[in-house]
Design a protein around this motif. Structure first.
Motif, short mmCIF file in Angstrom:
data_model
loop_
_atom_site.label_atom_id
_atom_site.label_comp_id
_atom_site.label_asym_id
_atom_site.label_seq_id
_atom_site.Cartn_x
_atom_site.Cartn_y
_atom_site.Cartn_z
N UNK A 87 1.09 -0.84 0.31
CA UNK A 87 0.26 0.22 -0.12
C UNK A 87 0.83 1.27 -0.37
N UNK A 88 0.59 2.46 0.17
CA UNK A 88 1.15 3.48 -0.22
C UNK A 88 2.37 3.72 1.05
N UNK A 89 1.47 3.49 2.62
CA UNK A 89 1.95 3.80 3.32
C UNK A 89 3.41 2.88 3.29
N UNK A 90 3.28 1.66 2.61
CA UNK A 90 4.93 1.04 2.38
C UNK A 90 5.57 1.63 1.23
N UNK A 91 4.64 1.89 0.26
CA UNK A 91 5.90 2.34 -1.24
C UNK A 91 6.67 3.53 -0.66
N UNK A 92 5.49 4.90 -0.18
CA UNK A 92 5.98 5.88 0.17
C UNK A 92 7.10 5.64 1.27
N UNK A 93 7.01 5.12 1.83
CA UNK A 93 8.03 4.69 3.33
C UNK A 93 9.43 4.59 2.16
N UNK A 94 9.37 3.24 1.23
CA UNK A 94 10.50 2.90 0.83
C UNK A 94 11.11 4.15 -0.59
N UNK A 95 9.78 5.03 -0.79
CA UNK A 95 10.82 6.18 -1.79
C UNK A 95 11.04 7.20 -1.42
N UNK A 96 11.22 7.38 0.18
CA UNK A 96 11.54 8.06 0.87
C UNK A 96 12.49 7.62 1.56
N UNK A 97 12.92 6.38 1.87
CA UNK A 97 14.26 6.00 2.35
C UNK A 97 14.85 6.32 1.02
N UNK A 98 14.48 6.04 -0.14
CA UNK A 98 15.87 5.70 -1.33
C UNK A 98 16.31 6.98 -1.52
N UNK A 99 15.02 8.11 -1.43
CA UNK A 99 15.70 9.62 -1.63
C UNK A 99 16.86 9.85 -0.64
N UNK A 100 16.88 9.71 0.74
CA UNK A 100 17.42 9.71 1.55
C UNK A 100 19.15 8.68 1.59
#
Length: 158
Positions: A114-127
């Motif tokens: 879901x977006x909670x998981x996908x957004x967290x992974x995208x943010x982790x990639x940015x970081x």
């Protein structure tokens, strides 16, 4: 379902709780863990692709290192396999495919696509990459949705 861990352009692979050299055995491990926790009727795996600029990941080893850091929180508690692939494009060369079992091996809880998981992974990639990150979700029917939000690295005051 069959987990495919080898492709013509794959240059590196790594397993987390599974043997990355035997896709049938990896699938069996995913299945057994799901059955043990009563999750056999849930999604058997999630497939993520992380793609890097040539500047961010100039080598296969760097692409693997970045992917491992992005997925560290997931691979600490979920069976997974990741493979680094080479594809000559004008803006990048390396990308990784990461296949993850949604069943937490420690407590049986489920990870959701879901977006909670996908957004967290995208943010982790940015970081991790210290680069803006776009998230594109490919649905089971093959359609893609590009999320309008661009994930930017957090400034941790370094």
């Amino acid at each position: 379902m069959h987990i495919r861990l080898q492709a013509a352009n794959q240059v590196l692979k790594e397993g987390f709780g599974i043997n990355p050299n035997d896709s049938y055995q990896a699938f069996q491990h995913f299945k057994k863990v799901a059955e043990f926790w009563g999750n056999e009727d849930n999604t058997p795996c999630f497939h993520y692709v992380t793609s890097f600029t040539g500047e961010t990941a100039p080598t296969a080893e760097k692409a693997m290192e970045l992917t491992n850091e992005i997925f560290k929180d997931v691979t600490d508690s979920h069976l997974a396999a990741t493979g680094t692939h080479f594809k000559d494009r004008e803006w990048n060369w390396y990308h990784n495919h990461t296949v993850v079992s949604p069943t937490n091996i420690n407590d049986g809880s489920l990870m959701y696509g879901d977006n909670t998981t996908n957004f967290a992974l995208a943010q982790k990639m940015a970081d991790v990459t210290v680069q803006p990150t776009k998230l594109i979700i490919r649905k089971e029917d093959g359609t893609e949705v590009e999320i309008p939000k661009v994930f930017v690295p957090h400034d941790y005051g370094d």
